[in-house]
Scaffold this motif. Structure first.
Motif, mmCIF file in Angstrom:
data_model
loop_
_atom_site.group_PDB
_atom_site.id
_atom_site.type_symbol
_atom_site.label_atom_id
_atom_site.label_comp_id
_atom_site.label_asym_id
_atom_site.label_seq_id
_atom_site.Cartn_x
_atom_site.Cartn_y
_atom_site.Cartn_z
ATOM 1 N N MET A 1 72.013 75.138 24.975
ATOM 2 C CA MET A 1 71.480 76.489 24.770
ATOM 3 C C MET A 1 71.770 76.986 23.366
ATOM 4 S SD MET A 1 69.845 78.835 26.445
ATOM 5 C CE MET A 1 69.572 80.574 26.546
ATOM 6 N N MET A 2 72.955 76.728 22.875
ATOM 7 C CA MET A 2 73.308 77.155 21.526
ATOM 8 C C MET A 2 72.401 76.482 20.501
ATOM 9 S SD MET A 2 76.987 76.812 19.667
ATOM 10 C CE MET A 2 77.187 77.140 17.944
ATOM 11 N N ALA A 3 72.168 75.193 20.661
ATOM 12 C CA ALA A 3 71.312 74.463 19.724
ATOM 13 C C ALA A 3 69.874 74.958 19.784
ATOM 14 C CB ALA A 3 71.354 72.966 20.024
ATOM 15 N N ALA A 4 69.377 75.206 20.993
ATOM 16 C CA ALA A 4 67.988 75.619 21.150
ATOM 17 C C ALA A 4 67.747 77.025 20.615
ATOM 18 C CB ALA A 4 67.587 75.545 22.623
ATOM 19 N N VAL A 5 68.659 77.950 20.883
ATOM 20 C CA VAL A 5 68.472 79.342 20.460
ATOM 21 C C VAL A 5 68.678 79.482 18.957
ATOM 22 C CG1 VAL A 5 69.453 81.665 20.621
ATOM 23 C CG2 VAL A 5 68.998 80.365 22.683
ATOM 24 N N LEU A 6 69.754 78.927 18.454
ATOM 25 C CA LEU A 6 70.081 79.106 17.050
ATOM 26 C C LEU A 6 69.349 78.138 16.132
ATOM 27 C CD1 LEU A 6 73.942 79.612 17.356
ATOM 28 C CD2 LEU A 6 72.152 81.347 17.332
ATOM 29 N N GLY A 7 68.804 77.086 16.692
ATOM 30 C CA GLY A 7 68.151 76.075 15.859
ATOM 31 C C GLY A 7 69.161 75.321 15.010
ATOM 32 N N ALA A 8 70.349 75.125 15.565
ATOM 33 C CA ALA A 8 71.429 74.466 14.835
ATOM 34 C C ALA A 8 72.070 73.388 15.705
ATOM 35 C CB ALA A 8 72.467 75.501 14.418
ATOM 36 N N PRO A 9 71.413 72.237 15.821
ATOM 37 C CA PRO A 9 71.949 71.207 16.719
ATOM 38 C C PRO A 9 73.293 70.636 16.281
ATOM 39 C CG PRO A 9 69.998 70.421 15.562
ATOM 40 C CD PRO A 9 70.139 71.858 15.240
ATOM 41 N N LEU A 10 73.507 70.467 14.986
ATOM 42 C CA LEU A 10 74.775 69.910 14.535
ATOM 43 C C LEU A 10 75.925 70.888 14.781
ATOM 44 C CD1 LEU A 10 76.186 67.547 13.283
ATOM 45 C CD2 LEU A 10 75.699 68.482 11.022
ATOM 46 N N ALA A 11 75.682 72.174 14.565
ATOM 47 C CA ALA A 11 76.704 73.180 14.846
ATOM 48 C C ALA A 11 77.036 73.212 16.337
ATOM 49 C CB ALA A 11 76.235 74.556 14.383
ATOM 50 N N ALA A 12 76.033 73.051 17.187
ATOM 51 C CA ALA A 12 76.272 73.032 18.633
ATOM 52 C C ALA A 12 77.080 71.800 19.033
ATOM 53 C CB ALA A 12 74.944 73.072 19.377
ATOM 54 N N LEU A 13 76.778 70.674 18.433
ATOM 55 C CA LEU A 13 77.521 69.449 18.739
ATOM 56 C C LEU A 13 78.973 69.573 18.287
ATOM 57 C CD1 LEU A 13 77.242 66.641 19.959
ATOM 58 C CD2 LEU A 13 76.696 65.799 17.679
ATOM 59 N N MET A 14 79.180 70.154 17.112
ATOM 60 C CA MET A 14 80.548 70.359 16.631
ATOM 61 C C MET A 14 81.291 71.362 17.511
ATOM 62 S SD MET A 14 80.947 68.198 14.335
ATOM 63 C CE MET A 14 82.600 68.679 13.939
ATOM 64 N N ALA A 15 80.577 72.378 18.003
ATOM 65 C CA ALA A 15 81.204 73.343 18.909
ATOM 66 C C ALA A 15 81.643 72.659 20.202
ATOM 67 C CB ALA A 15 80.245 74.486 19.205
ATOM 68 N N LEU A 16 80.813 71.770 20.725
ATOM 69 C CA LEU A 16 81.203 71.019 21.926
ATOM 70 C C LEU A 16 82.462 70.196 21.672
ATOM 71 C CD1 LEU A 16 77.894 69.590 23.449
ATOM 72 C CD2 LEU A 16 79.372 71.358 24.375
ATOM 73 N N LEU A 17 82.503 69.532 20.527
ATOM 74 C CA LEU A 17 83.657 68.713 20.188
ATOM 75 C C LEU A 17 84.909 69.568 20.030
ATOM 76 C CD1 LEU A 17 84.682 65.884 19.570
ATOM 77 C CD2 LEU A 17 84.054 66.255 17.194
ATOM 78 N N GLU A 18 84.763 70.726 19.390
ATOM 79 C CA GLU A 18 85.914 71.604 19.198
ATOM 80 C C GLU A 18 86.367 72.244 20.508
ATOM 81 O OE1 GLU A 18 85.058 74.452 16.162
ATOM 82 O OE2 GLU A 18 84.837 72.921 14.620
ATOM 83 N N LEU A 19 85.434 72.619 21.363
ATOM 84 C CA LEU A 19 85.800 73.258 22.625
ATOM 85 C C LEU A 19 86.491 72.304 23.584
ATOM 86 C CD1 LEU A 19 82.656 75.479 23.278
ATOM 87 C CD2 LEU A 19 84.968 76.281 22.788
ATOM 88 N N THR A 20 86.062 71.049 23.587
ATOM 89 C CA THR A 20 86.638 70.097 24.532
ATOM 90 C C THR A 20 87.785 69.292 23.942
ATOM 91 O OG1 THR A 20 85.055 68.364 23.930
ATOM 92 C CG2 THR A 20 84.457 69.837 25.754
ATOM 93 N N GLY A 21 87.727 69.021 22.643
ATOM 94 C CA GLY A 21 88.729 68.157 22.034
ATOM 95 C C GLY A 21 88.589 66.718 22.506
ATOM 96 N N ASN A 22 87.436 66.364 23.037
ATOM 97 C CA ASN A 22 87.205 65.040 23.602
ATOM 98 C C ASN A 22 85.994 64.409 22.915
ATOM 99 O OD1 ASN A 22 86.837 62.792 25.172
ATOM 100 N ND2 ASN A 22 86.781 63.892 27.116
ATOM 101 N N PRO A 23 86.185 63.331 22.169
ATOM 102 C CA PRO A 23 85.042 62.702 21.488
ATOM 103 C C PRO A 23 84.043 62.058 22.450
ATOM 104 C CG PRO A 23 87.038 61.421 21.132
ATOM 105 C CD PRO A 23 87.442 62.670 21.843
ATOM 106 N N ASN A 24 84.410 61.884 23.724
ATOM 107 C CA ASN A 24 83.486 61.299 24.690
ATOM 108 C C ASN A 24 82.341 62.243 25.048
ATOM 109 O OD1 ASN A 24 84.952 58.896 24.851
ATOM 110 N ND2 ASN A 24 86.319 59.767 26.381
ATOM 111 N N ILE A 25 82.414 63.500 24.636
ATOM 112 C CA ILE A 25 81.345 64.458 24.913
ATOM 113 C C ILE A 25 80.203 64.307 23.925
ATOM 114 C CG2 ILE A 25 82.175 66.379 23.491
ATOM 115 C CD1 ILE A 25 81.181 67.288 26.864
ATOM 116 N N ILE A 26 80.420 63.570 22.841
ATOM 117 C CA ILE A 26 79.422 63.513 21.769
ATOM 118 C C ILE A 26 78.107 62.898 22.240
ATOM 119 C CG2 ILE A 26 78.881 62.478 19.526
ATOM 120 C CD1 ILE A 26 81.776 62.970 18.734
ATOM 121 N N LEU A 27 78.132 61.764 22.899
ATOM 122 C CA LEU A 27 76.883 61.118 23.306
ATOM 123 C C LEU A 27 76.103 61.928 24.344
ATOM 124 C CD1 LEU A 27 75.009 58.759 22.878
ATOM 125 C CD2 LEU A 27 76.265 57.523 24.635
ATOM 126 N N PRO A 28 76.716 62.370 25.450
ATOM 127 C CA PRO A 28 75.937 63.207 26.368
ATOM 128 C C PRO A 28 75.563 64.548 25.743
ATOM 129 C CG PRO A 28 78.147 62.821 27.238
ATOM 130 C CD PRO A 28 78.022 62.037 25.989
#
Length: 178
Positions: free
Chosen positions: A123-150
């Protein structure tokens, strides 16, 4: 739907700002009597969805209320955020999808919090038009690099759906036309 809501409401926004914001405030107060979680960012709801405590009816009601009220606020130039509501709505959608997949596939163990986290990034990527920022937010929120691919899969699908299927720009371009 959030971007379309903002775009639609902007079309009939011709009242003075004090009337527009006043009606928005009264509407928000009326909705918050029944759904107090719609006020603010909704950390309590998001945390419960991330822990897998998803009540689909409440999540759907909160999603609709947040979609309409935040879209209305964004369309009228009300000084509110975009990231918080997009994360909230994404978590609600993800939690509902996680619950749906647990109903459709009862033999498969489903982590509803994982779905909620993917929904937040999509949702963050779609609304803001910032897919890389959304991916980095997922990584920062979880602290788990396994979230990157899904996360990349969900974010790319969401971003392509908004830009290619619905042919919509980011929310910032919509708001700059205001």
């Amino acid at each position: 739907f959030f971007i379309l809501t903002v775009k639609y409401i902007q079309r009939w926004n011709s009242r003075p700002i004090w009337q527009t914001w006043g009606i928005l405030g009264i509407s928000t107060a009326a909705v918050s009597v029944y759904l107090p979680e719609v006020m603010g960012i909704g950390y309590d709801s998001v945390n419960s969805w991330l822990q897998g405590e998803a009540v689909v009816g409440i999540a759907f009601a909160l999603l609709l209320a947040k979609l309409l009220l935040s879209g209305w606020a964004s369309a009228t130039g009300f000084p509110g955020g975009l990231i918080g509501p997009s994360l909230f709505m994404g978590a609600a959608i993800g939690a509902m999808m996680g619950h749906l997949s647990s109903v459709l596939m009862p033999d498969y163990h489903v982590n509803i919090g994982f779905y909620a986290m993917l929904g937040m990034g999509a949702m963050m990527a779609a609304v803001l038009g910032a897919p890389l920022a959304a991916l980095m937010a997922l990584l920062e929120l979880t602290g788990n690099p396994n979230i990157i691919l899904p996360g990349m899969l969900a974010i790319v699908i969401a971003s392509l759906t908004v830009t290619e299927i619905f042919n919509l720009p980011s929310i910032f371009r919509i708001q700059s036309n205001f």
